[in-house]
Design a protein around this motif. Structure first.
Motif, PDB file in Angstrom:
ATOM      1  N   PHE A  53      26.625  -6.369 -18.560  1.00 19.49           N
ATOM      2  CA  PHE A  53      25.427  -7.256 -18.237  1.00 19.49           C
ATOM      3  C   PHE A  53      26.046  -8.110 -17.162  1.00 19.49           C
ATOM      4  O   PHE A  53      27.299  -8.613 -17.308  1.00 19.49           O
ATOM      5  N   VAL A  54      25.525  -8.574 -16.307  1.00 15.23           N
ATOM      6  CA  VAL A  54      25.914  -9.219 -14.998  1.00 15.23           C
ATOM      7  C   VAL A  54      25.066 -10.307 -14.857  1.00 15.23           C
ATOM      8  O   VAL A  54      23.809 -10.039 -14.795  1.00 15.23           O
ATOM      9  N   MET A  75      28.662 -22.434 -16.943  1.00 10.22           N
ATOM     10  CA  MET A  75      27.699 -21.404 -17.332  1.00 10.22           C
ATOM     11  C   MET A  75      28.087 -21.145 -18.855  1.00 10.22           C
ATOM     12  O   MET A  75      28.879 -21.216 -19.350  1.00 10.22           O
ATOM     13  N   ARG A  76      26.620 -21.045 -19.379  1.00 11.82           N
ATOM     14  CA  ARG A  76      26.812 -20.693 -20.911  1.00 11.82           C
ATOM     15  C   ARG A  76      25.530 -19.932 -21.246  1.00 11.82           C
ATOM     16  O   ARG A  76      24.412 -20.001 -20.821  1.00 11.82           O
ATOM     17  N   ALA A  88      28.856 -16.622 -24.513  1.00 11.23           N
ATOM     18  CA  ALA A  88      29.587 -16.730 -23.476  1.00 11.23           C
ATOM     19  C   ALA A  88      29.794 -18.013 -22.741  1.00 11.23           C
ATOM     20  O   ALA A  88      28.695 -18.689 -22.576  1.00 11.23           O
ATOM     21  N   ARG A  89      30.844 -18.264 -22.123  1.00 11.08           N
ATOM     22  CA  ARG A  89      31.132 -19.287 -21.386  1.00 11.08           C
ATOM     23  C   ARG A  89      31.752 -19.029 -20.103  1.00 11.08           C
ATOM     24  O   ARG A  89      32.630 -18.259 -20.101  1.00 11.08           O
ATOM     25  N   LEU A 110      29.706 -10.203 -18.510  1.00 14.83           N
ATOM     26  CA  LEU A 110      29.467 -10.471 -19.803  1.00 14.83           C
ATOM     27  C   LEU A 110      29.956  -9.415 -20.617  1.00 14.83           C
ATOM     28  O   LEU A 110      29.861  -8.199 -20.324  1.00 14.83           O
ATOM     29  N   GLU A 111      30.829  -9.584 -21.555  1.00 17.51           N
ATOM     30  CA  GLU A 111      31.454  -8.666 -22.290  1.00 17.51           C
ATOM     31  C   GLU A 111      30.954  -8.506 -23.552  1.00 17.51           C
ATOM     32  O   GLU A 111      31.596  -8.022 -24.504  1.00 17.51           O
ATOM     33  N   VAL A 112      29.668  -9.172 -24.091  1.00 19.52           N
ATOM     34  CA  VAL A 112      29.263  -9.278 -25.265  1.00 19.52           C
ATOM     35  C   VAL A 112      27.827  -8.701 -25.127  1.00 19.52           C
ATOM     36  O   VAL A 112      27.186  -8.752 -24.012  1.00 19.52           O
TER      37      VAL A 112
END
Length: 333
Positions: A53-54, A75-76, A88-89, A110-112
């Motif tokens: 996801f981007v 960003m969060r 993510a942060r 995002l890596e989640v």
């Protein structure tokens, strides 16, 4: 996802914070938020999937003649499934905004995995404009205060104060004194006017004692009353002293300027203090913004320990109002 459930998404925002809430998310979808305004600029968030996801933060295109804009933000991504959990942060500091169509936007990978319901939050720590000819970048949030000052005072009066021209009264601060003028102070403050009109000790002694204010803060306070020569950095440094004096001496426009400034930089580290300030000095817009920040944007979960201490120590009337807002919000979820 149930085929009868459509993806919904909406952006809520304050002066520096935007939260894009997405419900019933389908991981195959590409989404773009509605525009939201931070400072005088329009922004959009874009979410799409490549290998991961981007998230992109996209500024609106502007004319080439626009001064360069420098952003610091964080960003969060917060999941809303089974409670609130930060997924993510990320953050950037002092990065110049590229407005061109081909320019690289602010991008986070995002890596989640994302849940069905979540929030993408962007909080602007600062936005600065820089002259193409050089010079120190200037925060866009200082400009409104400067303009307000210019509208409220006559610049020529500044020399009366700075050069002590024909002063007829002395202001005694906690650690020093400044000469001033009844004719300038009285029209700007009904409290000063009353002191100088009636048979009070200030009229008899030609002096006003302000023992709870330092000489630097007093200088800033008088500079505001006299003219437009108070620097924004001085305003920020002495903002709470200025608010207290504006309230005490009924300088309504300075009180409004302080309230507006306090609204603009509400954050997790100061929101509870700001809430008590709003209650103490009868600042309704600041109070509404603080409660909104805590409740609508879910920041109460980020400062749970501090909020519990606030509930125990703050004024009962204020605590009751905040708790009522929380209960009402949760009932509406």
């Amino acid at each position: 996802m149930n085929e009868n459930e459509a993806i919904t998404h909406v952006v809520d925002m304050t002066s520096r914070l935007a939260q894009w809430r997405i419900d019933n998310f389908d991981s195959t979808s590409r989404l773009e938020s509605q525009s939201f305004k931070i400072g005088d600029w329009d922004w959009n968030l874009v979410l799409k999937k490549k290998l991961n996801f981007v998230i992109k933060l996209v500024p609106a295109l502007v004319s080439s003649g626009h001064d360069p804009l420098i952003a610091s933000l964080k960003m969060r991504v917060v999941s809303l499934v089974g409670g609130r959990k930060t997924l993510a942060r990320a953050g950037i500091w002092n990065q110049q905004v590229d407005y061109t169509q081909e320019g690289q936007k602010f991008v986070w990978v995002l890596e989640v995995p994302l849940t069905r319901r979540f929030i993408i939050e962007v909080e602007f720590l600062d936005l600065k404009t820089a002259s193409p000819n050089g010079g120190e970048p200037r925060s866009v949030w200082s400009e409104g205060f400067t303009g307000n000052q210019k509208a409220k005072a006559v610049a020529g009066f500044g020399r009366l104060l700075s050069e002590s021209i024909h002063t007829d009264i002395v202001i005694h601060a906690s650690d020093g004194s400044i000469g001033a003028h009844r004719a300038v102070l009285a029209p700007r403050s009904l409290v000063f006017d009353s002191m100088f009109t009636h048979n009070l000790k200030e009229k008899e002694l030609s002096a006003v004692n302000i023992p709870d204010m330092s000489i630097e803060a007093c200088q800033a306070f008088l500079s505001y009353i006299y003219s437009n020569n108070m620097q924004y950095e001085d305003f920020l440094t002495h903002r709470l002293d200025l608010l207290r004096s504006a309230d005490k001496y009924d300088v309504a426009d300075l009180k409004d300027a302080c309230e507006e400034s306090l609204i603009k930089d509400i954050g997790s580290e100061n929101v509870l203090e700001r809430l008590q300030i709003a209650f103490m000095y009868s600042l309704p817009r600041l109070k509404v913004c603080c409660i909104k920040y805590l409740v609508k944007f879910g920041k109460i979960f980020d400062i749970e320990k501090e909020f519990n201490a606030f509930v125990q120590s703050a004024d009962r009337e204020l605590v009751s109002e905040v708790v009522d807002k929380i209960i009402s919000a949760w009932k509406g979820v």
